[in-house]
Design a protein around this motif. Structure first.
Motif, mmCIF file in Angstrom:
data_model
loop_
_atom_site.group_PDB
_atom_site.id
_atom_site.type_symbol
_atom_site.label_atom_id
_atom_site.label_comp_id
_atom_site.label_asym_id
_atom_site.label_seq_id
_atom_site.Cartn_x
_atom_site.Cartn_y
_atom_site.Cartn_z
ATOM 1 N N THR A 166 0.820 -1.205 0.000
ATOM 2 C CA THR A 166 0.000 0.000 0.000
ATOM 3 C C THR A 166 0.857 1.260 0.000
ATOM 4 O O THR A 166 0.557 2.227 -0.706
ATOM 5 C CB THR A 166 -0.941 0.007 1.216
ATOM 6 O OG1 THR A 166 -1.777 -1.147 1.162
ATOM 7 C CG2 THR A 166 -1.813 1.253 1.216
ATOM 8 N N ALA A 205 2.266 1.847 -3.461
ATOM 9 C CA ALA A 205 1.238 2.345 -4.376
ATOM 10 C C ALA A 205 0.880 3.792 -4.061
ATOM 11 O O ALA A 205 0.646 4.602 -4.969
ATOM 12 C CB ALA A 205 -0.004 1.464 -4.290
ATOM 13 N N VAL A 256 -9.059 3.505 -8.910
ATOM 14 C CA VAL A 256 -8.842 2.977 -7.558
ATOM 15 C C VAL A 256 -10.171 2.511 -6.963
ATOM 16 O O VAL A 256 -10.265 1.419 -6.369
ATOM 17 C CB VAL A 256 -8.177 4.032 -6.661
ATOM 18 C CG1 VAL A 256 -8.178 3.601 -5.199
ATOM 19 C CG2 VAL A 256 -6.742 4.300 -7.128
ATOM 20 N N ARG A 299 -11.493 -0.787 -8.509
ATOM 21 C CA ARG A 299 -10.715 -1.951 -8.073
ATOM 22 C C ARG A 299 -11.050 -2.311 -6.623
ATOM 23 O O ARG A 299 -11.178 -3.489 -6.283
ATOM 24 C CB ARG A 299 -9.218 -1.678 -8.251
ATOM 25 C CG ARG A 299 -8.768 -1.796 -9.705
ATOM 26 C CD ARG A 299 -7.425 -1.097 -9.926
ATOM 27 N NE ARG A 299 -6.935 -1.324 -11.275
ATOM 28 C CZ ARG A 299 -7.363 -0.675 -12.355
ATOM 29 N NH1 ARG A 299 -8.333 0.230 -12.235
ATOM 30 N NH2 ARG A 299 -6.855 -0.927 -13.552
ATOM 31 N N ALA A 300 -11.167 -1.300 -5.777
ATOM 32 C CA ALA A 300 -11.539 -1.568 -4.388
ATOM 33 C C ALA A 300 -12.908 -2.238 -4.320
ATOM 34 O O ALA A 300 -13.116 -3.210 -3.573
ATOM 35 C CB ALA A 300 -11.532 -0.268 -3.581
ATOM 36 N N TYR A 325 -12.717 -6.010 -6.219
ATOM 37 C CA TYR A 325 -12.038 -7.035 -5.427
ATOM 38 C C TYR A 325 -12.770 -7.269 -4.101
ATOM 39 O O TYR A 325 -12.804 -8.399 -3.589
ATOM 40 C CB TYR A 325 -10.589 -6.631 -5.168
ATOM 41 C CG TYR A 325 -9.684 -6.809 -6.360
ATOM 42 C CD1 TYR A 325 -9.506 -8.057 -6.950
ATOM 43 C CD2 TYR A 325 -8.992 -5.727 -6.904
ATOM 44 C CE1 TYR A 325 -8.670 -8.227 -8.050
ATOM 45 C CE2 TYR A 325 -8.157 -5.880 -7.995
ATOM 46 C CZ TYR A 325 -8.003 -7.126 -8.571
ATOM 47 O OH TYR A 325 -7.177 -7.286 -9.650
ATOM 48 N N TRP A 330 -6.190 -1.632 -2.432
ATOM 49 C CA TRP A 330 -7.028 -0.690 -3.169
ATOM 50 C C TRP A 330 -8.016 0.012 -2.247
ATOM 51 O O TRP A 330 -8.268 1.219 -2.389
ATOM 52 C CB TRP A 330 -7.771 -1.421 -4.290
ATOM 53 C CG TRP A 330 -6.854 -1.919 -5.359
ATOM 54 C CD1 TRP A 330 -6.532 -3.214 -5.638
ATOM 55 C CD2 TRP A 330 -6.116 -1.114 -6.292
ATOM 56 N NE1 TRP A 330 -5.629 -3.279 -6.680
ATOM 57 C CE2 TRP A 330 -5.360 -2.002 -7.097
ATOM 58 C CE3 TRP A 330 -6.006 0.253 -6.517
ATOM 59 C CZ2 TRP A 330 -4.527 -1.554 -8.117
ATOM 60 C CZ3 TRP A 330 -5.173 0.705 -7.544
ATOM 61 C CH2 TRP A 330 -4.449 -0.187 -8.328
ATOM 62 N N LEU A 332 -6.052 2.634 -0.426
ATOM 63 C CA LEU A 332 -5.778 3.793 -1.288
ATOM 64 C C LEU A 332 -7.022 4.656 -1.447
ATOM 65 O O LEU A 332 -6.936 5.886 -1.502
ATOM 66 C CB LEU A 332 -5.281 3.324 -2.658
ATOM 67 C CG LEU A 332 -3.864 2.753 -2.701
ATOM 68 C CD1 LEU A 332 -3.576 2.155 -4.069
ATOM 69 C CD2 LEU A 332 -2.828 3.820 -2.374
ATOM 70 N N TRP A 333 -8.181 4.017 -1.519
ATOM 71 C CA TRP A 333 -9.428 4.785 -1.616
ATOM 72 C C TRP A 333 -9.658 5.601 -0.345
ATOM 73 O O TRP A 333 -9.990 6.781 -0.414
ATOM 74 C CB TRP A 333 -10.595 3.844 -1.870
ATOM 75 C CG TRP A 333 -11.919 4.550 -1.926
ATOM 76 C CD1 TRP A 333 -12.876 4.596 -0.951
ATOM 77 C CD2 TRP A 333 -12.408 5.340 -3.010
ATOM 78 N NE1 TRP A 333 -13.940 5.356 -1.363
ATOM 79 C CE2 TRP A 333 -13.686 5.829 -2.618
ATOM 80 C CE3 TRP A 333 -11.913 5.682 -4.264
ATOM 81 C CZ2 TRP A 333 -14.457 6.631 -3.454
ATOM 82 C CZ3 TRP A 333 -12.676 6.482 -5.101
ATOM 83 C CH2 TRP A 333 -13.939 6.957 -4.689
ATOM 84 N N GLN A 371 -7.135 8.655 -0.108
ATOM 85 C CA GLN A 371 -6.934 9.396 -1.349
ATOM 86 C C GLN A 371 -6.513 10.845 -1.116
ATOM 87 O O GLN A 371 -5.847 11.448 -1.960
ATOM 88 C CB GLN A 371 -8.160 9.325 -2.243
ATOM 89 C CG GLN A 371 -9.426 9.918 -1.645
ATOM 90 C CD GLN A 371 -10.610 9.698 -2.569
ATOM 91 O OE1 GLN A 371 -10.834 10.488 -3.489
ATOM 92 N NE2 GLN A 371 -11.355 8.628 -2.332
#
Length: 337
Positions: A257, A260, A291, A294-295, A298, A317, A320-321, A324
């Motif tokens: 993470t 990324a 992002v 994908r979050a 998955y 992901w 990352l969300w 952000q």
């Protein structure tokens, strides 16, 4: 009768002239990669016997004893020890200040030089001087291709391909994977938009003309920014498969993470600096969309299947969300960090 000069008597012979400047200065910026850095330095020495060169190592305040180990193993190599981690870009800028070579070679510490790769890369630069920035080919330790030696430029289309998943669904097409230059196996000579900073050769005079890396990039995308500015001055970066190194990749970034997050921060910085405000707004939101999808995707797969691999894929992901705000507008200016 000749007049005696007492001051000259006993003065001895004139000191020897300084050694000639090396052809290439090899810059290695290390951070918590002790064993890999030692292997990298050993490979440079073993595989660069005929090219006059100097090695300059900068350690970014490693906590794993890297600096002491490097000093013990290679007391003749200049070592710059920093008390804080200033990042990859600024670290190379600092190391370059001590360089004397005609060329600068940026070399990651998690690399191993193979088959006279540095000598081959410098020979390539002499053959293709119009490129002004040169790169080679990278492979993983098992010999499989590592495509990270070169990249295509960031564009609204490349971000659309990322956001919609086209670059993942069709990675071998240059149309749907333009940043990854899909379909090019890195086994032929080619002009590229971006040469990776893991193995990048540039004339020192041109580096100084560019002002080196923009210090606002802490890590990732600094070479994209450099190549963008270089192209504006006439450079046409180029790669050759004749110069090949092993690049393990991301060795200093232990948490997926965090890596990324830095990567997205670097790309968001690139967008902010080089795109118009409307394009930058669109680019940031395409990253946000990619992002988020994908979050969501998955995460749904993990709930429906209960499979561990889906949960592991969803976790970074989703992080990352949630985070952000830390990357969406890029890195803060170096003076504010």
């Amino acid at each position: 009768m000749a007049t005696r000069d007492p001051a000259a008597e006993g003065a001895g012979e004139a000191p020897p002239p300084p050694p000639p400047a090396p052809e290439v200065s090899i810059l290695v910026v290390s951070y918590n990669t002790r064993e890999m850095t030692l292997a990298c330095l050993a490979s440079v020495i073993a595989e660069t016997p005929e090219l006059p060169h100097e090695l300059i190592v900068l350690d970014n305040a490693s906590a794993d004893g890297s600096a002491d180990a490097i000093a013990a193993a290679h007391p003749d190599i200049p070592l710059i020890r920093l008390a804080e981690n200033i990042g990859f870009g600024r670290g190379n800028n600092r190391a370059a200040e001590a360089a004397r070579g005609r060329y600068l070679l940026l070399l990651n510490p998690d690399t191993v030089v193979r088959d006279r790769a540095i000598e081959r890369l410098v020979a390539f630069a002499r053959r293709r001087p119009e490129a002004m920035i040169w790169g080679g080919r990278t492979i993983f330790a098992d010999g499989s291709p590592n495509p990270s030696s070169a990249w295509g430029r960031l564009s609204l289309w490349s971000l659309t391909a990322f956001a919609t998943g086209l670059s993942v669904l069709f990675p071998r097409s240059e149309l749907t994977n333009p940043e990854g230059i899909g379909g090019w196996g890195r086994d032929t000579e080619r002009g590229v938009d971006i040469v990776s900073g893991c193995f990048l050769l540039i004339e020192r005079a041109f580096w100084e003309r560019l002002g080196g890396f923009d210090p606002d990039y802490f890590m990732y995308a600094e070479e994209a920014d450099l190549c963008h500015r270089a192209r504006a001055l006439g450079a046409r970066p180029r790669c050759t498969p004749e110069a090949m190194i092993v690049h393990h990749g991301g060795a200093s970034e232990r948490v997926r993470t965090e890596k990324a997050l830095r990567l997205l921060s670097g790309k968001a910085t690139l967008i902010a600096k080089h795109w118009s405000p409307p394009a930058a707004w669109a680019g940031r939101n395409l990253y946000r969309l990619g992002v988020g999808l994908r979050a969501l995707g998955y995460g749904l797969a993990a709930r429906l299947t209960g499979r561990q691999r889906h949960r592991e894929a969803a976790e970074p992901w989703a992080a990352l969300w949630r985070r952000q705000a830390e990357w969406i507008r890029g890195y803060p200016p170096a003076g504010e960090r």
